[in-house]
Design an enzyme around this catalytic site. Sequence first.
Site, mmCIF file in Angstrom:
data_model
loop_
_atom_site.group_PDB
_atom_site.id
_atom_site.type_symbol
_atom_site.label_atom_id
_atom_site.label_comp_id
_atom_site.label_asym_id
_atom_site.label_seq_id
_atom_site.Cartn_x
_atom_site.Cartn_y
_atom_site.Cartn_z
ATOM 1 N N CYS A 152 16.744 -39.047 -10.545
ATOM 2 C CA CYS A 152 16.666 -39.234 -9.117
ATOM 3 C C CYS A 152 17.036 -37.947 -8.380
ATOM 4 C CB CYS A 152 17.141 -40.460 -8.447
ATOM 5 S SG CYS A 152 16.762 -40.534 -6.669
ATOM 6 N N CYS A 189 18.377 -38.849 -4.861
ATOM 7 C CA CYS A 189 19.809 -39.374 -4.780
ATOM 8 C C CYS A 189 20.674 -38.198 -5.215
ATOM 9 C CB CYS A 189 19.866 -40.457 -5.916
ATOM 10 S SG CYS A 189 18.512 -41.437 -5.950
ATOM 11 N N ASP A 190 20.513 -37.279 -6.137
ATOM 12 C CA ASP A 190 21.672 -36.528 -6.780
ATOM 13 C C ASP A 190 21.476 -35.217 -6.311
ATOM 14 O OD1 ASP A 190 22.710 -39.036 -7.545
ATOM 15 O OD2 ASP A 190 21.653 -38.984 -9.389
#
Length: 323
Positions: A135, A138-139
């Site tokens: 992701c 997200c990261d």
Amino acid sequence: MPTAHANVIIIGSGPAGLTAAIYAARANLAPIVFAGHMYGGQLMFTTEVENYPGFRDGIMGPDLMENFRAQAERFGTVFHNVDVTSVDFAVRPFVVRSAEHEYTADSVILATGASARWLNIPGEARLRGRGVSTCATCDGAFFREKEIVVVGGGDSAMEEAIFLTRFGRRVTLVHRKASFRASKIMAERAVSHPKIAVIWNSVVDAVVGEEKMTALTLRDVATGVVSTFAADALFIAIGHDPNTAIFEGQIELDKAGYIVSPDGVTTNVPGVFVAGDVFDIRYKQAITAAGSGCKAALEAEKYLEDQEAAHAASGARSEAVPA
Ligand code: NDP
């Protein structure tokens, strides 16, 4: 645990499930949505959505899903932010259970979507969250000015690579073939980006690192040559698998685990309908998922009306029988 009854239970809370909820709620069916412990579906992991009609300037994926949800709640949808643990479609009414709930339901809409695939290579699981991710949204921000690798050749890989250029010093796309399967516009955007490099015909054999990822072992599939590529992050963007484990044995699934639906809305169990990526192996777009959620809710409504009419007719017949 006490058993409650619902007209319609919707399992899943991406664009498909939430559109089904909006339609079912507006039809006064008081739907129950099992949204999952990570509700909102894949758009919760996306940044800007530019191709969802109605948003001329684009909208962030999580904002779009919050809107979907608020719209479903406005018409009385009840949400449980938990995962369904089992279903029983062999009995009438159907049964849907989570760890905390047990419901019977006259109809069920399956909209559980699909999940990101992993490479299943050495080091991947151990270094998940310490360099390895599926992701970018997200990261990605953890890897400012770092060396980033994205694996895959589809639209997801292109999208993730382009997004990650905001953070990384350089983003390298590693693809097992000599051309991308991504749409032309996305592929061109990626390969022409000054921060994106491409390594063709190569696979990642291992993720290297102790406390965190420090390198990848790459293998050229044409020559067999193995090399070490120093990198801080690996984003895996190689497609998805349908979330259908809880439906095994309850509904017809194809070899890949997708729900079989010849018309894209009904299943082999009358009263159980399907919507979104859990059956759609072709389009997989938020808008097509939303459209199929609408269809599933309309079909569920029609099914319940037909059931009620049949029930009323059989009641009228038995009343007419002289004692
Ligand atoms: P795809 O199935 O389209 O692509 C998966 C990619 O990963 C392929 O290039 C495939 O290689 C590669 N791959 C699969 N397994 C492995 C493996 N084990 N090792 C190495 N490489 C592997 O998935 P996507 O998630 O990219 O896209 C899914 C759908 O969603 C598509 O229809 C896409 O168009 C759509 N989408 C649209 C977006 C948009 O329009 N903005 C954004 C993201 C997705 P190979 O090519 O060799 O098979």
